[in-house]
Enzyme design. Structure first.
Site, PDB file in Angstrom:
ATOM      1  N   LYS A 124     -10.918  -3.418  -3.753  1.00 24.29           N
ATOM      2  CA  LYS A 124     -11.962  -2.118  -3.802  1.00 24.29           C
ATOM      3  C   LYS A 124     -11.038  -0.991  -4.550  1.00 24.29           C
ATOM      4  O   LYS A 124     -11.654  -0.146  -5.166  1.00 24.29           O
ATOM      5  CB  LYS A 124     -12.444  -1.667  -2.873  1.00 24.29           C
ATOM      6  CG  LYS A 124     -13.253  -2.640  -1.748  1.00 24.29           C
ATOM      7  CD  LYS A 124     -13.964  -2.117  -0.383  1.00 24.29           C
ATOM      8  CE  LYS A 124     -12.682  -2.316   0.628  1.00 24.29           C
ATOM      9  NZ  LYS A 124     -13.309  -3.611   1.595  1.00 24.29           N
TER      10      LYS A 124
ATOM     11  N   LYS B  45       0.676  -1.242  -0.071  1.00 19.10           N
ATOM     12  CA  LYS B  45      -0.145   0.036   0.092  1.00 19.10           C
ATOM     13  C   LYS B  45       0.891   0.983  -0.061  1.00 19.10           C
ATOM     14  O   LYS B  45       0.439   2.357  -0.695  1.00 19.10           O
ATOM     15  CB  LYS B  45      -0.832   0.126   1.175  1.00 19.10           C
ATOM     16  CG  LYS B  45      -2.239  -0.824   1.214  1.00 19.10           C
ATOM     17  CD  LYS B  45      -3.188  -0.569   2.023  1.00 19.10           C
ATOM     18  CE  LYS B  45      -4.619  -1.315   1.692  1.00 19.10           C
ATOM     19  NZ  LYS B  45      -5.464  -1.019   2.453  1.00 19.10           N
TER      20      LYS B  45
ATOM     21  N   LYS C 132      -5.065  -9.421  -6.257  1.00 18.88           N
ATOM     22  CA  LYS C 132      -6.274  -9.979  -5.447  1.00 18.88           C
ATOM     23  C   LYS C 132      -7.533  -8.930  -6.070  1.00 18.88           C
ATOM     24  O   LYS C 132      -7.212  -7.937  -6.468  1.00 18.88           O
ATOM     25  CB  LYS C 132      -6.379  -9.816  -4.004  1.00 18.88           C
ATOM     26  CG  LYS C 132      -5.945  -8.677  -3.426  1.00 18.88           C
ATOM     27  CD  LYS C 132      -6.055  -8.765  -1.971  1.00 18.88           C
ATOM     28  CE  LYS C 132      -5.881  -7.227  -1.162  1.00 18.88           C
ATOM     29  NZ  LYS C 132      -5.941  -7.221   0.032  1.00 18.88           N
TER      30      LYS C 132
END
Ligand code: TYM
Length: 332
Positions: free
Chosen positions: A198, A112, A195
Site C-alpha cells: 500500500k 520502515k 512486495k
C-alpha cells in the site's frame, strides 16, 4: 478455535492483501462462523504519521473493502482496533515480557524506519508487541496472514510462551499462522524484489481491488517482465522474480498450482500470458469493486457494523485482560 487477523487502514486494499490474507479470512469465516475477529489496525497505522481526516476516511473505506471482499459482520466480528482499549492495555503488559533483543531482530522495523532510525517513532519499534497483544487478547489459535507477517507471529508465540512461563499459567494458547501455499507473498509489478504494498509510491506497482478493468489490464500489460518465454517448471523461474510473480498471481487466482499454470503456458511469451492474466484478475476483482462502491455510498452501514463489532470484541477482550491482570498480580 479462534481466528484473529488485522490490516492497516492506510491506502487501498490490493491484490497482495487479498490473495495473501483476506481470501483466507473469508474461507475461515465461512468454515467457522462466530469464531473469527477481523480488525482495522488503526493503532498500528499511526506508528507513521497519518493525517487525521484521512485516517478516519481510510478506516471506513478499508472496512467497506473487507465487507465487499466477503467479510460478513453477521458471521465475523469486524471492528477498528482503537475502539477496543484492551489492545493497548495488554500491549503495555506484554512490552514488559518481550525482550529488546527480540525486537532488534524484527526486519520490518529496519525496512520502515529507513536511514533515520533515531528519528522513527517508539511505536514503530514496539509495533510487533502491539501485534502480539492483538491476537493474544482473544486467545487466538489461528492467524491468517501473508508471508511477510510470519516473523511477527513468531514473536507473538515467543511472548506468549514467556508470559505463560513467567507467571506459571496456561493463559495464552500459541497462535498458528495460516499462510496460503500458492501466493505467500505477492511482489510489486515494477520490482520483483519488493512486495506489493500500500505504501509503494507508484500506483502501477499494485492492483487495487477497486481498480477498473482498463487500469487492471494496463497495469498488467506494463508489469515488468523479461523477453524469454515461459518455461515448463517453476524451478526454471528461480532467477526471474517478476515472471514468477505473475505466474504465482495467476495460480492463486485460478486455484491451480504454479506448475499446472506453466504446463499450459510453457513456450509462450508474455504477449499471450498477460492478457489471460488480466482477464482472470478482472473476473475476480470486478464484483468486489462493484460491492465496494455500493458500500461507500452507505457509510452509515459500515459505521454501524464497526460499532457493533467493537462491542462484541470488547466482550471477549475484557475477561482475558482481567485474567492477565490477575496473573501479573495487580491489586484491583
Ligand atoms: P498489512 O496491513 O500490511 O497487510 C494485511 C495483510 O495482507 C498481507 N499482505 C500480503 N500478502 C502477500 N503478499 C503481499 N504483497 C502482501 N502485502 C500484505 C499481510 O501479510 C497481512 O496479512 N501488521 C499487520 C497488521 C496487523 C496484524 C495484527 C495482522 C496488526 N495486528 C494481528 C495479524 C494479526 C500489517 O501491517 O498488515
Amino acid at each position: 478455535m479462534r481466528v484473529v487477523s488485522g490490516i492497516q487502514p492506510t491506502g487501498n486494499l490490493h491484490l497482495g492483501n487479498y490473495l495473501g490474507a483476506i481470501r483466507n479470512w473469508v474461507t475461515m469465516q465461512d468454515a467457522h462462523p462466530g469464531q473469527c475477529l477481523f480488525f482495522l489496525a488503526d493503532l498500528h497505522a499511526i506508528t507513521l504519521f497519518q493525517d487525521p481526516a484521512s485516517l478516519t476516511a481510510s478506516t471506513r473505506e478499508m472496512a467497506a473493502a473487507l465487507m465487499a471482499s466477503g467479510i460478513d459482520p453477521a458471521k465475523s466480528i469486524l471492528f477498528n482496533q482503537a475502539r477496543v482499549p484492551e489492545h493497548a492495555q495488554l500491549a503495555w503488559i506484554l512490552s514488559c515480557t518481550a525482550r529488546i533483543g527480540w525486537l532488534n531482530r524484527m526486519t520490518q522495523f529496519k525496512e520502515k524506519s529507513g536511514k533515520d532510525r533515531e528519528g522513527a517513532s517508539i511505536g514503530l519499534y514496539t509495533y510487533p508487541v502491539l501485534q502480539a497483544a492483538d491476537v493474544l487478547l482473544y486467545k487466538a489459535t489461528h492467524v491468517p496472514v501473508g508471508d511477510d507477517q510470519k516473523q511477527h507471529l513468531e514473536l507473538a508465540r515467543d511472548i506468549a510462551t514467556k508470559f505463560n512461563n513467567d507467571f506459571a499459567v496456561e493463559l495464552f494458547p500459541l497462535p498458528e499462522p495460516i499462510i496460503p501455499a500458492a501466493a505467500p507473498r505477492i511482489r510489486s509489478l515494477r520490482d520483483g524484489s519488493a512486495k506489493m504494498s500500500k505504501s509503494d509510491p507508484s500506483d502501477m506497482s499494485r492492483i487495487n481491488l477497486n481498480d477498473d478493468a482498463d487500469s487492471i489490464a494496463a497495469k498488467i500489460r506494463k508489469a515488468k517482465t523479461d523477453p524469454a518465454p515461459l518455461p515448463d517448471t517453476l524451478a526454471e523461474l528461480a532467477e526471474r522474480p517478476e515472471a514468477r510473480n505473475l505466474v504465482d498471481i495467476y495460480a492463486s487466482l485460478s486455484g491451480e498450482t504454479p506448475d499446472a499454470v506453466l504446463a499450459r503456458f510453457a513456450g509462450q511469451g508474455f504477449g499471450a500470458f498477460k492478457p489471460a492474466l488480466a482477464e482472470l484478475t478482472v473476473e475476480t476483482i470486478a464484483p468486489i469493486g462493484a460491492k465496494f462502491r455500493a458500500l461507500l455510498a452507505q457509510p452509515e452501514v459500515v459505521d454501524a457494523a464497526l460499532a457493533a463489532g467493537g462491542e462484541a470484541a470488547r466482550a471477549i477482550a475484557a475477561p482475558v485482560l482481567a485474567e492477565v491482570q490477575a496473573a501479573v498480580g495487580f491489586l484491583r
